[in-house]
Enzyme design. Sequence first.
Site, mmCIF file in Angstrom:
data_model
loop_
_atom_site.group_PDB
_atom_site.id
_atom_site.type_symbol
_atom_site.label_atom_id
_atom_site.label_comp_id
_atom_site.label_asym_id
_atom_site.label_seq_id
_atom_site.Cartn_x
_atom_site.Cartn_y
_atom_site.Cartn_z
ATOM 1 N N LYS A 62 0.963 -1.129 0.591
ATOM 2 C CA LYS A 62 0.346 0.548 0.576
ATOM 3 C C LYS A 62 0.812 1.475 0.193
ATOM 4 C CE LYS A 62 -3.776 1.969 2.455
ATOM 5 N NZ LYS A 62 -4.943 2.325 3.856
ATOM 6 N N SER A 108 -9.975 1.320 2.628
ATOM 7 C CA SER A 108 -9.264 2.860 1.658
ATOM 8 C C SER A 108 -7.908 2.180 1.083
ATOM 9 C CB SER A 108 -8.284 3.603 2.372
ATOM 10 O OG SER A 108 -6.956 3.473 3.548
ATOM 11 N N SER A 124 -10.249 -0.508 7.052
ATOM 12 C CA SER A 124 -9.321 -0.364 5.523
ATOM 13 C C SER A 124 -8.607 -1.647 4.948
ATOM 14 C CB SER A 124 -8.461 0.753 5.526
ATOM 15 O OG SER A 124 -9.607 1.881 5.364
HETATM 16 N N1 GLN Z 1 -13.073 4.496 6.235
HETATM 17 C C1 GLN Z 1 -12.959 5.128 7.515
HETATM 18 C C2 GLN Z 1 -12.359 6.293 6.964
HETATM 19 O O1 GLN Z 1 -12.603 7.303 5.849
HETATM 20 C C3 GLN Z 1 -11.364 3.964 8.168
HETATM 21 C C4 GLN Z 1 -10.010 4.058 6.985
HETATM 22 C C5 GLN Z 1 -9.719 3.245 7.671
HETATM 23 O O2 GLN Z 1 -9.667 2.769 8.121
HETATM 24 N N2 GLN Z 1 -7.595 3.892 6.434
HETATM 25 O O3 GLN Z 1 -11.708 6.669 8.052
#
Ligand code: GLN
Length: 446
Positions: free
Chosen positions: A52, A127, A151
């Site tokens: 990532k 994400s 995410s």
């Molecule tokens: N969707 C969540 C956010 O936007 C989680 C994101 C994540 O786990 N990095 O904060």
Amino acid sequence: VDEAFTRIHDVDGDVQAFLTLNEEAAREEAKAIDENGSAEDAILSGMPIGIKDNMVTKGLKTTCASHILENYDPLYDATVVEKVKAQKAITIGKLNMDEFAMGSSTETSSFAITKNPWDLERVPGGSSGGSAAAVAAGEVLFALGTDTGGSIRQPSAFCGVVGMKPTYGRVSRYGLVAFASSLDQAGPITRTVEDNAYLLETISGLDRHDSTSADLAVPHYAAALTGDIKGLRVAVPKEYLGEGIDELVKANIRAAIKQLESLGAVVDEVSLPHSKYAVPAYYIIASSEASANLARFDGVRYGVRAETNDLIDMYNKSRSEGFGDEVKRRIMLGTFALSSGYYDAYYKKAQQVRTLIKQDFEKVFKDHDIIVGPTTPTTAFKIGENIDDPLTMYANDLLTIPVNLAGIPAISLPCGLADGLPVGLQMIGRPFGEETLYRAAHAYEQ
Ligand code: GLN
């Protein structure tokens, strides 16, 4: 490695999982292993892995899918990257994500929208959408993601692959670009539970560069895959099969629970009464931490710098031009929540709710080994469907966020299809209970 690049050149024009490829270096590393072999105990020898793009990689651009870091070339490797290299995995490239990991669809990336390999009109989740899509599309066998509020698990569910969010402290955060430091954890995304266990073993452990990493021995997780879950005490929270969860998703989860029962698990219904407060508490806490963490992107130390002669103007312009809308929204929300006079009403309150959520889990784990439910309320949604509606987007993380607030581990694994799209089964464990999760997930997967 050859096959990975062939596949990437065939399909990534459509899927757009990768932001940067490491083709030349990867082929050379693979050749060196072919010619000289590698240590017998290197458990990922020659395995193609995608990383990532919020994990720093020495000499390989690390952008966090943000314009503000579009020219950032790190001087060192994150600990997780060092560890996969030590086991001789081969870095194929850097994977797309929501900008600074803020999002649930990979649509907030400043560079590309990754597509769900099951249906190119749909999001891969986020994400870590690039990570899950790359594994689902057969571009790599292994990927690393991060999970601050779902995410790893949500994109794994949407793409029909296996993703583990380890216990907070299991994996070093050194070299991960911080979003919300009290919630962030890195973890593995793979096709199978067994591969996942090997990758978690590789990246786990105490790290002197991260004072929150745990000083606990790293188990050989694959040894837990015995296939035997007789007597395993499984809790199903009624909130996880209640309102707001798609009926088709529920049907798949209920069938999975039946299957666990037929394998000898003992299933009870329980309640996690404070889980409905998890999303609001998370958005206060995560945004507050993000507003502090992202202060370092000032145009001086990293990344892109706006042209101007005035210092304050340079900070302002670099940040206004460099960050996208969602990141700005979080910085403003977090700065507001932490400002004097509001701290008690928002941040402190959210931390108190966090404790209640943690206690809900502790109560259930007194007499259960794992908690089971869906990973997400729906299957993958269409690109564009939620991006202009932040609240609907945030609600998507309803079932994953409580786990981050409590700091405990959870895995998402494929659980059949609903209308042709993958459904994710989530298993949640006790602190450092990853072995039990792998054992249960593997028994189910068989
Ligand atoms: N969707 C969540 C956010 O936007 C989680 C994101 C994540 O786990 N990095 O904060």
